[in-house]
Design a protein around this motif. Sequence first.
Motif, PDB file in Angstrom:
ATOM      1  N   LEU A  19       0.795  -1.333  -0.031  1.00 43.50           N
ATOM      2  CA  LEU A  19      -0.022  -0.001   0.141  1.00 43.50           C
ATOM      3  C   LEU A  19       0.937   1.301  -0.236  1.00 43.50           C
ATOM      4  O   LEU A  19       1.755   1.333   0.643  1.00 43.50           O
ATOM      5  CB  LEU A  19      -0.895   0.045   1.209  1.00 43.50           C
ATOM      6  CG  LEU A  19      -2.058   1.136   1.474  1.00 43.50           C
ATOM      7  CD1 LEU A  19      -2.996   0.781   0.201  1.00 43.50           C
ATOM      8  CD2 LEU A  19      -2.893   0.910   2.543  1.00 43.50           C
ATOM      9  N   PHE A  20       0.648   2.192  -0.978  1.00 43.00           N
ATOM     10  CA  PHE A  20       1.457   3.295  -0.980  1.00 43.00           C
ATOM     11  C   PHE A  20       0.461   4.493  -0.388  1.00 43.00           C
ATOM     12  O   PHE A  20      -0.721   4.534  -0.840  1.00 43.00           O
ATOM     13  CB  PHE A  20       1.548   3.909  -2.315  1.00 43.00           C
ATOM     14  CG  PHE A  20       2.566   2.845  -3.222  1.00 43.00           C
ATOM     15  CD1 PHE A  20       3.789   2.455  -2.735  1.00 43.00           C
ATOM     16  CD2 PHE A  20       2.094   2.294  -4.370  1.00 43.00           C
ATOM     17  CE1 PHE A  20       4.671   1.516  -3.320  1.00 43.00           C
ATOM     18  CE2 PHE A  20       2.938   1.309  -4.972  1.00 43.00           C
ATOM     19  CZ  PHE A  20       4.018   1.095  -4.683  1.00 43.00           C
ATOM     20  N   LEU A  21       0.888   5.317   0.495  1.00 46.32           N
ATOM     21  CA  LEU A  21       0.070   6.471   1.169  1.00 46.32           C
ATOM     22  C   LEU A  21       1.013   7.853   0.909  1.00 46.32           C
ATOM     23  O   LEU A  21       2.038   7.896   1.339  1.00 46.32           O
ATOM     24  CB  LEU A  21       0.013   6.149   2.729  1.00 46.32           C
ATOM     25  CG  LEU A  21      -0.777   4.853   2.733  1.00 46.32           C
ATOM     26  CD1 LEU A  21      -0.130   4.237   4.168  1.00 46.32           C
ATOM     27  CD2 LEU A  21      -2.245   5.200   3.065  1.00 46.32           C
ATOM     28  N   ASP A  22       0.523   8.502  -0.036  1.00 45.27           N
ATOM     29  CA  ASP A  22       1.215   9.792  -0.299  1.00 45.27           C
ATOM     30  C   ASP A  22       0.414  11.040   0.526  1.00 45.27           C
ATOM     31  O   ASP A  22      -0.414  11.786   0.331  1.00 45.27           O
ATOM     32  CB  ASP A  22       1.161   9.984  -1.724  1.00 45.27           C
ATOM     33  CG  ASP A  22       2.199  11.370  -2.188  1.00 45.27           C
ATOM     34  OD1 ASP A  22       2.863  11.699  -1.474  1.00 45.27           O
ATOM     35  OD2 ASP A  22       1.979  11.271  -3.338  1.00 45.27           O
ATOM     36  N   GLU A  23       1.313  11.509   1.613  1.00 45.39           N
ATOM     37  CA  GLU A  23       0.860  12.836   2.004  1.00 45.39           C
ATOM     38  C   GLU A  23      -0.533  12.646   2.605  1.00 45.39           C
ATOM     39  O   GLU A  23      -1.362  13.633   2.393  1.00 45.39           O
ATOM     40  CB  GLU A  23       1.262  14.056   1.451  1.00 45.39           C
ATOM     41  CG  GLU A  23       2.401  14.334   1.067  1.00 45.39           C
ATOM     42  CD  GLU A  23       3.440  15.039   1.918  1.00 45.39           C
ATOM     43  OE1 GLU A  23       2.865  15.150   3.178  1.00 45.39           O
ATOM     44  OE2 GLU A  23       4.348  15.438   1.845  1.00 45.39           O
ATOM     45  N   VAL A  24      -0.938  11.544   3.227  1.00 45.01           N
ATOM     46  CA  VAL A  24      -2.450  11.382   3.296  1.00 45.01           C
ATOM     47  C   VAL A  24      -3.201  12.282   4.427  1.00 45.01           C
ATOM     48  O   VAL A  24      -4.216  12.376   4.539  1.00 45.01           O
ATOM     49  CB  VAL A  24      -2.828   9.750   3.651  1.00 45.01           C
ATOM     50  CG1 VAL A  24      -2.683   9.067   2.442  1.00 45.01           C
ATOM     51  CG2 VAL A  24      -1.993   9.235   4.877  1.00 45.01           C
ATOM     52  N   THR A  25      -2.335  12.904   5.336  1.00 44.09           N
ATOM     53  CA  THR A  25      -2.848  13.641   6.432  1.00 44.09           C
ATOM     54  C   THR A  25      -2.653  15.154   6.203  1.00 44.09           C
ATOM     55  O   THR A  25      -3.242  15.981   6.939  1.00 44.09           O
ATOM     56  CB  THR A  25      -2.362  13.268   7.731  1.00 44.09           C
ATOM     57  OG1 THR A  25      -0.622  13.373   7.746  1.00 44.09           O
ATOM     58  CG2 THR A  25      -2.566  11.943   8.053  1.00 44.09           C
ATOM     59  N   THR A  26      -2.004  15.638   5.066  1.00 48.01           N
ATOM     60  CA  THR A  26      -1.958  16.912   4.788  1.00 48.01           C
ATOM     61  C   THR A  26      -2.959  17.637   4.523  1.00 48.01           C
ATOM     62  O   THR A  26      -4.110  17.170   3.903  1.00 48.01           O
ATOM     63  CB  THR A  26      -1.099  17.183   3.298  1.00 48.01           C
ATOM     64  OG1 THR A  26       0.249  16.378   3.564  1.00 48.01           O
ATOM     65  CG2 THR A  26      -0.758  18.744   3.215  1.00 48.01           C
ATOM     66  N   GLY A  27      -3.251  18.795   5.160  1.00 47.90           N
ATOM     67  CA  GLY A  27      -4.572  19.643   4.896  1.00 47.90           C
ATOM     68  C   GLY A  27      -5.672  19.027   5.869  1.00 47.90           C
ATOM     69  O   GLY A  27      -6.894  19.527   5.876  1.00 47.90           O
ATOM     70  N   LEU A  28      -5.403  18.171   6.728  1.00 45.79           N
ATOM     71  CA  LEU A  28      -6.571  17.462   7.482  1.00 45.79           C
ATOM     72  C   LEU A  28      -6.329  18.392   9.022  1.00 45.79           C
ATOM     73  O   LEU A  28      -5.333  18.641   9.305  1.00 45.79           O
ATOM     74  CB  LEU A  28      -6.691  16.296   7.734  1.00 45.79           C
ATOM     75  CG  LEU A  28      -6.796  15.299   6.389  1.00 45.79           C
ATOM     76  CD1 LEU A  28      -6.762  13.799   6.869  1.00 45.79           C
ATOM     77  CD2 LEU A  28      -8.131  15.551   5.803  1.00 45.79           C
ATOM     78  N   ASP A  29      -7.427  18.630   9.475  1.00 47.62           N
ATOM     79  CA  ASP A  29      -7.352  18.995  11.218  1.00 47.62           C
ATOM     80  C   ASP A  29      -6.579  17.918  11.826  1.00 47.62           C
ATOM     81  O   ASP A  29      -6.654  17.005  11.640  1.00 47.62           O
ATOM     82  CB  ASP A  29      -8.744  19.234  11.604  1.00 47.62           C
ATOM     83  CG  ASP A  29      -9.520  20.329  10.798  1.00 47.62           C
ATOM     84  OD1 ASP A  29      -8.862  21.004  10.196  1.00 47.62           O
ATOM     85  OD2 ASP A  29     -10.892  20.525  11.240  1.00 47.62           O
ATOM     86  N   LEU A  30      -5.852  18.569  13.102  1.00 47.73           N
ATOM     87  CA  LEU A  30      -5.174  17.849  13.761  1.00 47.73           C
ATOM     88  C   LEU A  30      -5.786  16.534  14.364  1.00 47.73           C
ATOM     89  O   LEU A  30      -5.312  15.456  14.419  1.00 47.73           O
ATOM     90  CB  LEU A  30      -4.503  18.429  15.003  1.00 47.73           C
ATOM     91  CG  LEU A  30      -3.283  19.387  14.421  1.00 47.73           C
ATOM     92  CD1 LEU A  30      -2.576  19.972  15.421  1.00 47.73           C
ATOM     93  CD2 LEU A  30      -2.069  18.344  14.024  1.00 47.73           C
ATOM     94  N   SER A  31      -7.168  16.667  14.785  1.00 45.47           N
ATOM     95  CA  SER A  31      -7.846  15.516  15.406  1.00 45.47           C
ATOM     96  C   SER A  31      -8.226  14.401  14.572  1.00 45.47           C
ATOM     97  O   SER A  31      -8.129  13.359  14.541  1.00 45.47           O
ATOM     98  CB  SER A  31      -9.052  16.142  16.041  1.00 45.47           C
ATOM     99  OG  SER A  31      -9.832  16.665  15.350  1.00 45.47           O
ATOM    100  N   VAL A  32      -8.609  14.943  13.162  1.00 42.44           N
ATOM    101  CA  VAL A  32      -8.583  14.110  11.938  1.00 42.44           C
ATOM    102  C   VAL A  32      -7.520  13.451  11.610  1.00 42.44           C
ATOM    103  O   VAL A  32      -7.429  12.292  11.229  1.00 42.44           O
ATOM    104  CB  VAL A  32      -9.306  15.139  10.839  1.00 42.44           C
ATOM    105  CG1 VAL A  32      -9.804  14.060   9.696  1.00 42.44           C
ATOM    106  CG2 VAL A  32     -10.667  15.697  11.394  1.00 42.44           C
ATOM    107  N   GLN A  33      -6.460  14.184  11.733  1.00 48.14           N
ATOM    108  CA  GLN A  33      -4.981  13.365  11.207  1.00 48.14           C
ATOM    109  C   GLN A  33      -4.777  12.258  12.271  1.00 48.14           C
ATOM    110  O   GLN A  33      -4.394  11.296  11.613  1.00 48.14           O
ATOM    111  CB  GLN A  33      -3.989  14.560  11.382  1.00 48.14           C
ATOM    112  CG  GLN A  33      -3.517  15.556  10.408  1.00 48.14           C
ATOM    113  CD  GLN A  33      -2.459  15.961  10.337  1.00 48.14           C
ATOM    114  OE1 GLN A  33      -1.399  15.392  11.182  1.00 48.14           O
ATOM    115  NE2 GLN A  33      -2.294  17.253   9.785  1.00 48.14           N
ATOM    116  N   ALA A  34      -5.024  12.512  13.498  1.00 50.33           N
ATOM    117  CA  ALA A  34      -4.866  11.496  14.458  1.00 50.33           C
ATOM    118  C   ALA A  34      -5.571  10.185  14.046  1.00 50.33           C
ATOM    119  O   ALA A  34      -5.222   9.188  14.053  1.00 50.33           O
ATOM    120  CB  ALA A  34      -4.947  12.021  15.766  1.00 50.33           C
ATOM    121  N   ASN A  35      -6.822  10.563  13.775  1.00 50.35           N
ATOM    122  CA  ASN A  35      -7.760   9.511  13.488  1.00 50.35           C
ATOM    123  C   ASN A  35      -7.409   8.555  12.413  1.00 50.35           C
ATOM    124  O   ASN A  35      -7.527   7.316  12.349  1.00 50.35           O
ATOM    125  CB  ASN A  35      -9.308   9.828  13.151  1.00 50.35           C
ATOM    126  CG  ASN A  35      -9.856  10.311  14.419  1.00 50.35           C
ATOM    127  OD1 ASN A  35      -9.504   9.966  15.697  1.00 50.35           O
ATOM    128  ND2 ASN A  35     -11.031  11.210  14.352  1.00 50.35           N
TER     129      ASN A  35
END
Length: 279
Positions: A196-212
């Motif tokens: 599985l490739f994950l490219d910058e998947v949390t960029t632009g998300l709120d911190l709490s959403v990033q953590a989830n």
Amino acid sequence: MHEEPLLQVKHLNKQFGPGCSHCHQVESRNLKKNYCPHCGTVYACQDVSFELFSGEILGIVGESGSGKSTMMQCLYFDADVTSGAAYINDPELEGKNVFDLSSQKKRYIRNHKYGMVYQNPVNGLKMNFSSVGNIAEKLIAAGNRNVTDMETTSKTLLEGVHIPLFRMKQEPRNFSGGMQQRVQIAKALSNNPPILFLDEVTTGLDLSVQANVLDLIKNIQRELGISMIVVSHDLAVIRMLADRTVVMLNGSVIEEGLTDQILEDPQHAYTQELVYSLL
């Protein structure tokens, strides 16, 4: 017992532009960061080599423009390489450089061996299809024709990424950024890919959403034992997810090792800067 890597990348090069007498020769190349001031050719990836082992998360970290996303596009066949090789440890593909395969064979690898989660969900999802429709599209591409099976699989996957089932017929364009990423993850997992490739998947998300989203990725990895390559400019993301880390700068690999080791004892000046900015 020496373990065979699941994926081996050797001397991957990707350049944008023809190159000129000033930059053709690697040894005498005089670049500004990663582009030639004489002809404007960009050397996005320069001799990138690494290995991914079964069941591990490999982090690739570097600032914007370091070549990590280009490298990912080359691996997923979204972009052609200039030169280099990649080998997947799979009986059907034994000893074959996947970059040299036919477009049909590459499509087979994308549909059966790889999953991809893009930084921008627009690249990984059809925004006007339902969430179930998006997953079905990937299953059909992998040869599935049974509608009941596809619906069952889609439901299981959406539940697995915490999308409420009453929303499964809705289109991702009506979802929040975090939900879109979770639908993308479900779609990428639908064909049980070993990689599985994950490219910058949390960029632009709120911190709490990033953590989830990061928790979700960690849990999926634990439950399914999938090997992952996670690209990020954010060392905090890499620290949370990656077993080993590769550091890129100006298109080249400048350091690699166990994530803990890189965080505790960075060798390269650029890595030291990255680590200190985290503290």
